[in-house]
Every structure is written in structure tokens, then in C-alpha cells.
Motif scaffolding. Sequence first.
Motif, PDB file in Angstrom:
ATOM      1  N   GLU A 184       0.801  -1.220   0.000  1.00  0.00           N
ATOM      2  CA  GLU A 184       0.000   0.000   0.000  1.00  0.00           C
ATOM      3  C   GLU A 184       0.838   1.277   0.000  1.00  0.00           C
ATOM      4  N   SER A 185       2.113   1.175   0.373  1.00  0.00           N
ATOM      5  CA  SER A 185       2.998   2.336   0.369  1.00  0.00           C
ATOM      6  C   SER A 185       3.351   2.791  -1.046  1.00  0.00           C
ATOM      7  N   GLY A 186       3.229   1.872  -2.028  1.00  0.00           N
ATOM      8  CA  GLY A 186       3.699   2.165  -3.367  1.00  0.00           C
ATOM      9  C   GLY A 186       5.206   2.036  -3.495  1.00  0.00           C
ATOM     10  N   PHE A 187       5.878   1.523  -2.460  1.00  0.00           N
ATOM     11  CA  PHE A 187       7.338   1.388  -2.486  1.00  0.00           C
ATOM     12  C   PHE A 187       7.785   0.144  -3.243  1.00  0.00           C
ATOM     13  N   ILE A 188       7.041  -0.957  -3.109  1.00  0.00           N
ATOM     14  CA  ILE A 188       7.402  -2.181  -3.810  1.00  0.00           C
ATOM     15  C   ILE A 188       6.194  -2.700  -4.578  1.00  0.00           C
ATOM     16  N   GLY A 189       6.470  -3.399  -5.675  1.00  0.00           N
ATOM     17  CA  GLY A 189       5.404  -3.933  -6.504  1.00  0.00           C
ATOM     18  C   GLY A 189       5.980  -4.798  -7.596  1.00  0.00           C
ATOM     19  N   GLU A 190       5.141  -5.121  -8.570  1.00  0.00           N
ATOM     20  CA  GLU A 190       5.554  -5.992  -9.664  1.00  0.00           C
ATOM     21  C   GLU A 190       6.271  -5.174 -10.726  1.00  0.00           C
ATOM     22  N   ASP A 191       7.496  -5.570 -11.046  1.00  0.00           N
ATOM     23  CA  ASP A 191       8.332  -4.824 -11.987  1.00  0.00           C
ATOM     24  C   ASP A 191       8.871  -5.788 -13.049  1.00  0.00           C
ATOM     25  N   PRO A 192       8.014  -6.202 -13.981  1.00  0.00           N
ATOM     26  CA  PRO A 192       8.439  -7.203 -14.958  1.00  0.00           C
ATOM     27  C   PRO A 192       9.452  -6.655 -15.948  1.00  0.00           C
ATOM     28  N   LEU A 193      10.333  -7.534 -16.401  1.00  0.00           N
ATOM     29  CA  LEU A 193      11.272  -7.181 -17.455  1.00  0.00           C
ATOM     30  C   LEU A 193      10.595  -7.435 -18.800  1.00  0.00           C
ATOM     31  N   GLY A 194      10.608  -6.450 -19.690  1.00  0.00           N
ATOM     32  CA  GLY A 194       9.979  -6.620 -20.995  1.00  0.00           C
ATOM     33  C   GLY A 194       8.464  -6.614 -20.885  1.00  0.00           C
ATOM     34  N   VAL A 195       7.812  -7.400 -21.746  1.00  0.00           N
ATOM     35  CA  VAL A 195       6.349  -7.460 -21.760  1.00  0.00           C
ATOM     36  C   VAL A 195       5.872  -8.256 -20.550  1.00  0.00           C
ATOM     37  N   GLY A 242      -0.273   5.065 -20.202  1.00  0.00           N
ATOM     38  CA  GLY A 242       0.139   5.517 -21.526  1.00  0.00           C
ATOM     39  C   GLY A 242       1.402   4.870 -22.043  1.00  0.00           C
ATOM     40  N   ARG A 243       1.915   3.871 -21.339  1.00  0.00           N
ATOM     41  CA  ARG A 243       3.127   3.187 -21.791  1.00  0.00           C
ATOM     42  C   ARG A 243       2.822   2.190 -22.908  1.00  0.00           C
ATOM     43  N   ARG A 244       1.571   1.732 -22.968  1.00  0.00           N
ATOM     44  CA  ARG A 244       1.129   0.842 -24.039  1.00  0.00           C
ATOM     45  C   ARG A 244      -0.159   1.400 -24.636  1.00  0.00           C
ATOM     46  N   GLU A 245      -0.321   1.168 -25.918  1.00  0.00           N
ATOM     47  CA  GLU A 245      -1.479   1.726 -26.627  1.00  0.00           C
ATOM     48  C   GLU A 245      -2.775   1.061 -26.207  1.00  0.00           C
ATOM     49  N   LYS A 246      -2.748  -0.256 -26.053  1.00  0.00           N
ATOM     50  CA  LYS A 246      -3.964  -0.988 -25.713  1.00  0.00           C
ATOM     51  C   LYS A 246      -3.614  -2.339 -25.092  1.00  0.00           C
ATOM     52  N   LEU A 247      -4.611  -2.945 -24.492  1.00  0.00           N
ATOM     53  CA  LEU A 247      -4.476  -4.256 -23.867  1.00  0.00           C
ATOM     54  C   LEU A 247      -4.936  -5.316 -24.860  1.00  0.00           C
ATOM     55  N   LEU A 248      -4.177  -6.373 -25.002  1.00  0.00           N
ATOM     56  CA  LEU A 248      -4.590  -7.505 -25.816  1.00  0.00           C
ATOM     57  C   LEU A 248      -5.247  -8.533 -24.897  1.00  0.00           C
ATOM     58  N   VAL A 249      -6.518  -8.808 -25.156  1.00  0.00           N
ATOM     59  CA  VAL A 249      -7.281  -9.780 -24.375  1.00  0.00           C
ATOM     60  C   VAL A 249      -7.263 -11.106 -25.130  1.00  0.00           C
ATOM     61  N   TYR A 250      -6.778 -12.137 -24.475  1.00  0.00           N
ATOM     62  CA  TYR A 250      -6.601 -13.428 -25.140  1.00  0.00           C
ATOM     63  C   TYR A 250      -7.889 -14.248 -25.091  1.00  0.00           C
ATOM     64  N   GLY A 251      -8.729 -14.033 -26.076  1.00  0.00           N
ATOM     65  CA  GLY A 251      -9.955 -14.817 -26.215  1.00  0.00           C
ATOM     66  C   GLY A 251     -11.176 -14.155 -25.596  1.00  0.00           C
ATOM     67  N   SER A 252     -12.285 -14.175 -26.351  1.00  0.00           N
ATOM     68  CA  SER A 252     -13.548 -13.645 -25.829  1.00  0.00           C
ATOM     69  C   SER A 252     -14.688 -14.621 -26.089  1.00  0.00           C
ATOM     70  N   ASP A 253     -14.323 -15.887 -26.375  1.00  0.00           N
ATOM     71  CA  ASP A 253     -15.331 -16.900 -26.699  1.00  0.00           C
ATOM     72  C   ASP A 253     -15.366 -18.033 -25.676  1.00  0.00           C
TER      73      ASP A 253
END
Length: 347
Positions: free
Chosen positions: A183-194, A208-219
Motif C-alpha cells: 500500500e505504500s507504493g514502495f514495492i510492486g511488480e516490476d516485470p522485465l519486458g512485456v 500511456g506506456r502501451r497503446e492498448k491491452l490484448l485480451v486473449y480470447g472472448s469466446d
Amino acid sequence: MILLTGGAGYIGSHVCIALLDAGFDVAVVDNLCNSNKASLERVQSICGRSPVFRHADIRDEAAIYDILQACGVTAVIHLAGLKAVGESNVRPMAYYENNVQGTMRLVSAMKRAGVKTLVFSSSATVYGVPAYLPLDEKHPLGPTNPYGRTKFFIEEMLKDLYKSDDDWRIGILRYFNPAGAHESGFIGEDPLGVPNNLLPLVSQVAAGRREKLLVYGSDYDTPDGTGIRDFIHVVDLASGHLSALCHLAQPGLLTANLGTGNGNSVLEVVRTFEAVSGKAIPYEIGQRREGDVAICYADPTFAKQALGWSSARSLEQMCADHWRWQLRNPDGYRGILLPNVRETVQA
């Protein structure tokens, strides 16, 4: 002293805080292949004290043995390993070497050092395609990807270890989908690459770091067609390790789910993140990913009964805490920690 393998990573840094706050001394072992030592500096800022850090690989049995001996370790929480489902399909041998062989060498070093208490980070991927829901610990196991199979093989190995020597104290924790941040915002998930996980992708689109989210499947056969998962706040997940460690005061082997018991779809997560961040999340529907299942969520009853543990934080809190982490660390640990930001974060 508790040895925490993979302790500089996303989950590991949060487990480190839980242990330090509970009064334990902690030694972290990490090879930093998918983590950043800066996370442990942030841990010190939060807790007022820091863990011992050793840069080492769990596949180096001699190094692990020396650390166990030098630090006076009494128990190990084992989080180190490769963890991306998609990558495991492309590089399966790397996953077997790092995860399975690495755990074998860790356990061998522990045995030589006389340390027989182990909490192991497993995964809900060991269940494979659900035969019924919610998933309890008695559900048949049948992982559908190399990552899940490494966790399955390690679980079987640890069960055989306990059968051969019932002095061991072993806790196997099957994670569902970790999300959120401290909750402090001090630590979190910091993935390398995508990123491999949903919330980092969503937050990067919101920022704004990525244009859009790719959702894998909607069926999928779900209310909105997108996959449903059991998202658990990483702070709740961390507290589950502490509960398991305290439970292992006597020899035995325990296997428990760490999840909320609730499922949320990809689009539910998107809408919730939009609400807490005030940002629109544009998305595009893509093809299903190999190995993904339609619905997966836990039955956490056993963890509550056996460990006295249950999750406490909502999906809204996960999204709010992750957004705070994103705002304060736009470049992750590779940038600087920004002061408290003006943007409203609504939990």
C-alpha cells in the motif's frame, strides 16, 4: 533466521516484509535474473530493518549450503524459479533445470545442513483443466504446460522426501493469481519486458506506456466471454507464507490453496481498474493462448481451517494499490521513487 529464495522478486519482497514485521530475521538468496536488489532497499524503508542479501543461484548447492551454515538458517521459504507459462512452452528445458533441478539441489543442501523446514511456492497450474469448481486440494492434478509440470514434479518430489524421512516439515502452497502491491507504493511488480500478468499490462495501458491491452480470447463459456481467474492480493499471499511457517512447528506435510474463492473475468478487472484509476483502458480481442482454461478459482476452506488464514483485500484494493505503485514508479525499480502523487486513487 529464515532463508527466502527469490526474495528480491515481486512475491518475495512482500513475503520479506511479512517476515520482518513478524520479528523474524531474514536472509535473501536471489540470482537477480528476473528481479532487482532495489526492492530490498525499499523493504528496509518500510520495515526499518533489512534482510541479509546473498547473490547466489539455487542450482549452486555448495553456495546454498555455505549460506545455510553461515546464517544459522532454521527454515526455508522457496520462491525462486522461472514462472512464465508462455515462455515455458518455448524454453521447457530451462524451466526443468531452474525449477526442478534447482529445488533438488536446494533440498540436498538443506539436508546436509540439518535444515528440514520448507515452505514451497507451488501454483494452481498443477490442477490443469478444472473437472469441478471451486478447486480444492483433492482435485486431480494435470498441468497443461511445462511451468505447471515443474511445480507438479516438485510437489511429488517433496511428498516422496517426506515419506522417506518424516522429520521434515513441508508446506506446499498453491498460489492462484497474485496481484496488487504494497500500500505504500514502495514495492510492486516490476516485470522485465512485456509483462506476463494482467494487472501490470492494464496499468501500463492506463499510464500511456502501451497503446492498448490484448485480451486473449472472448469466446470462453463465461458471462462476458473472457477468462475468469482468482486474483489474490500479494500482501494477503505473503501473509499465507507466514501462517504456513508458523503451522510447521511439528513434522508433517501440508498442501493448501492460497486464493480468495472468487473469480473475476479479464473485462471485470479492466472495468475495476478504470474505476479506481479514472483512466480508460482500450483493449483488443485476440486469440486464446495455448494452455489457458476458461475458469479457475480456489476453494480456500482448508487454508482457513488448517492455517487460520484467509484473504482480506478486494479486487478494488488490488487495482488501487497496483495503480499507486505504477504512479510512484513509472520506470519500476530502474527509475526513482516519486513522492506521493496528486492523482486520485480510489480503493
